[in-house]
Design an enzyme around this catalytic site. Structure first.
Site, PDB file in Angstrom:
ATOM      1  CD  GLU A  88       1.817   3.029   2.569  1.00 54.42           C
ATOM      2  OE1 GLU A  88       1.761   4.243   2.937  1.00 54.42           O
ATOM      3  OE2 GLU A  88       2.571   2.528   1.509  1.00 54.42           O
ATOM      4  CD  GLU A 113       7.325  -0.475   8.494  1.00 56.19           C
ATOM      5  OE1 GLU A 113       6.956  -0.520   7.223  1.00 56.19           O
ATOM      6  OE2 GLU A 113       7.825  -1.272   8.678  1.00 56.19           O
ATOM      7  CG  ASP A 163       9.755  -6.874   3.056  1.00 52.56           C
ATOM      8  OD1 ASP A 163      10.624  -5.993   2.820  1.00 52.56           O
ATOM      9  OD2 ASP A 163       9.189  -6.754   4.351  1.00 52.56           O
ATOM     10  CE  LYS A 167      17.540 -17.394  -0.259  1.00 55.03           C
ATOM     11  NZ  LYS A 167      18.589 -17.285   0.946  1.00 55.03           N
ATOM     12  CG  ASP A 199       9.729  -3.962  -7.067  1.00 50.99           C
ATOM     13  OD1 ASP A 199       9.094  -4.453  -6.264  1.00 50.99           O
ATOM     14  OD2 ASP A 199      11.003  -3.540  -6.833  1.00 50.99           O
ATOM     15  CB  THR A 265       8.340   6.015  -2.581  1.00 51.77           C
ATOM     16  OG1 THR A 265       8.285   4.618  -3.372  1.00 51.77           O
ATOM     17  CG2 THR A 265       6.866   6.413  -2.102  1.00 51.77           C
ATOM     18  CB  SER A 266      13.605   6.930  -2.413  1.00 51.94           C
ATOM     19  OG  SER A 266      13.076   6.538  -1.307  1.00 51.94           O
ATOM     20  CG  PHE A 267      10.892   0.584  -2.117  1.00 51.83           C
ATOM     21  CD1 PHE A 267      11.875   0.038  -1.223  1.00 51.83           C
ATOM     22  CD2 PHE A 267      10.051   0.108  -2.856  1.00 51.83           C
ATOM     23  CE1 PHE A 267      11.945  -1.258  -1.169  1.00 51.83           C
ATOM     24  CE2 PHE A 267      10.340  -1.430  -2.687  1.00 51.83           C
ATOM     25  CZ  PHE A 267      11.407  -1.925  -1.878  1.00 51.83           C
ATOM     26  CD  GLU A 268       6.310   3.536  -8.397  1.00 55.42           C
ATOM     27  OE1 GLU A 268       5.840   4.039  -7.472  1.00 55.42           O
ATOM     28  OE2 GLU A 268       5.947   3.398  -9.469  1.00 55.42           O
TER      29      GLU A 268
HETATM   30  C1  LIG Z   1       9.721  -3.333   1.026  1.00 56.63           C
HETATM   31  S1  LIG Z   1       9.450  -2.020   2.207  1.00 56.63           S
HETATM   32  C2  LIG Z   1       8.195  -1.089   1.160  1.00 56.63           C
HETATM   33  C3  LIG Z   1       8.098   0.110   2.028  1.00 56.63           C
HETATM   34  C4  LIG Z   1       7.111   1.226   1.502  1.00 56.63           C
HETATM   35  N1  LIG Z   1       5.538   0.782   1.339  1.00 56.63           N
HETATM   36  C5  LIG Z   1       7.572   1.811  -0.021  1.00 56.63           C
HETATM   37  O1  LIG Z   1       7.153   1.415  -0.842  1.00 56.63           O
HETATM   38  O2  LIG Z   1       8.713   2.427   0.192  1.00 56.63           O
HETATM   39  C6  LIG Z   1       8.090  -3.195   2.881  1.00 56.63           C
HETATM   40  C7  LIG Z   1       7.783  -2.595   4.581  1.00 56.63           C
HETATM   41  O3  LIG Z   1       6.761  -3.261   5.196  1.00 56.63           O
HETATM   42  C8  LIG Z   1       7.160  -3.631   6.308  1.00 56.63           C
HETATM   43  N2  LIG Z   1       6.329  -4.737   6.832  1.00 56.63           N
HETATM   44  C9  LIG Z   1       6.552  -6.132   6.350  1.00 56.63           C
HETATM   45  N3  LIG Z   1       5.827  -6.794   7.004  1.00 56.63           N
HETATM   46  C10 LIG Z   1       5.036  -6.143   8.075  1.00 56.63           C
HETATM   47  C11 LIG Z   1       3.975  -6.480   8.701  1.00 56.63           C
HETATM   48  N4  LIG Z   1       3.552  -7.782   8.847  1.00 56.63           N
HETATM   49  N5  LIG Z   1       3.251  -5.475   9.486  1.00 56.63           N
HETATM   50  C12 LIG Z   1       3.642  -4.208   9.255  1.00 56.63           C
HETATM   51  N6  LIG Z   1       4.873  -3.756   8.588  1.00 56.63           N
HETATM   52  C13 LIG Z   1       5.339  -4.965   7.741  1.00 56.63           C
HETATM   53  C14 LIG Z   1       8.475  -3.578   6.495  1.00 56.63           C
HETATM   54  O4  LIG Z   1       9.048  -3.390   7.635  1.00 56.63           O
HETATM   55  C15 LIG Z   1       8.917  -2.649   5.329  1.00 56.63           C
HETATM   56  O5  LIG Z   1       9.138  -1.437   5.962  1.00 56.63           O
END
Ligand SMILES: C[S@@+](CC[C@H](N)C(=O)[O-])C[C@H]1O[C@@H](n2cnc3c(N)ncnc32)[C@H](O)[C@@H]1O
Length: 286
Positions: A88, A113, A163, A167, A199, A265-268
């Site tokens: 993941e 991560e 993420d 923009k 999303d 997940t809480s995010f979704e």
């Molecule tokens: C919007 S969050 C979503 C987290 C998780 N997948 C969830 O659904 O709850 C995106 C995550 O990707 C990580 N991330 C972004 N770019 C990354 C990279 N190049 N390598 C590893 N992690 C990364 C960020 O630190 C962040 O925790």
């Protein structure tokens, strides 16, 4: 985690570092912004107790989220067995990966991560659930995919809610793009699966474009959820995501059903609460 902090110019444009000899080194823009790395309370405790066993100790190159190009991950040695490996990318607080590891004791999981508190929270979940089939690594995903993981060594790659970098001038920082797809193709076994979810409709369209254009992948749900059944059509018609409503129909579709293996997940959940739709995609490595 969808907020995008203001970026210093160097970070926005890709950093140029003057080396000691005066030479300029250019690094590709990364898909993350550095956030606080302080651990406290239970997270610190989980880190102290569990990091030796569950955090992959990666030799670094330059940055502290880099991976030395000569380092290669040996899953069989790490897990003490040979089992299908699920990776993941951007595992956040570890909700999805820890749940999946608990549900699938016959598979091994690697959570990638950059955010240290997220990894510490993942360790907490590992400890609470008594998991043995999961490892975490603090590293920039493209480096993990380009050298750390052996080619053809991964059964599934998951990228859930990356993420969005809304923009236009930040789109180059989005994780899912052509070069990244090539790296995912490199690590997947033939027949392996790349699962994605977002999303945000315009990132979903970008994901679909990138993967449809790749000779290494085929859509497992080509032509499904098209027209009135497409979440993209709904976003357009209902004016979701603060867009003006428009009668633009998605004639391509290709969206997967919600991946059952992804716990809510809480995010979704926050995306649901904000009235956004979820786009799932699933592609097979040819
Ligand atoms: C919007 S969050 C979503 C987290 C998780 N997948 C969830 O659904 O709850 C995106 C995550 O990707 C990580 N991330 C972004 N770019 C990354 C990279 N190049 N390598 C590893 N992690 C990364 C960020 O630190 C962040 O925790």
């Amino acid at each position: 985690m969808t907020t995008e902090p203001a970026l210093p110019d160097a970070a926005e444009n890709g950093s140029t570092d003057a080396a000691a000899d005066g030479e300029q080194h250019f690094r590709a823009p990364v898909s993350f912004v550095r956030r606080g790395s302080r651990l406290q309370g239970r997270r610190q405790q989980a880190w102290d107790e569990l990091s030796d066993r569950f955090v992959v100790d990666v030799p670094r190159d330059e940055a502290d989220t880099s991976v030395h190009p000569e380092y290669v991950f040996d899953a069989a040695a790490e897990f003490g067995r040979t089992a299908p490996l699920v990776v993941e990318i951007g595992s956040g607080l570890g909700e999805a990966v820890a749940h999946a590891a608990e549900q699938n004791p016959d598979k091994d999981f690697l959570a990638v991560e950059v955010y240290l508190p997220g990894l510490a929270q993942t360790l907490q979940r590992i400890g609470q659930k008594g998991l043995t089939n999961i490892r975490v690594v603090q590293a920039n995903a493209p480096e993990v995919l380009s050298t750390m993981l052996p080619a053809g060594s991964v059964d599934e790659v998951w990228v859930f809610f990356p993420d969005p970098w809304h923009k236009t001038r930040h789109h180059k920082r989005r994780l899912v793009k052509e070069s990244f797809a090539e790296l995912v193709a490199r690590v997947l076994v033939p027949g392996g699966t790349w699962r994605l979810a977002t999303d945000w409709s315009d990132y979903a369209v970008q994901m679909r474009e990138v993967l449809d254009a790749s000779a290494s992948f085929e859509n497992l749900h080509a032509g499904e959820h098209v027209g009135d059944q497409s979440p993209l059509t709904r976003v357009n018609r209902e004016g979701l995501e603060n867009k003006a409503p428009q009668d633009e129909v998605d004639t391509l579709g290709g969206w997967a059903p919600r991946f059952e293996g992804r716990t809510l997940t809480s995010f979704e959940n926050k995306a649901h609460e904000a009235g956004r739709l979820i786009f799932d995609l699933a592609y097979r490595r040819i």
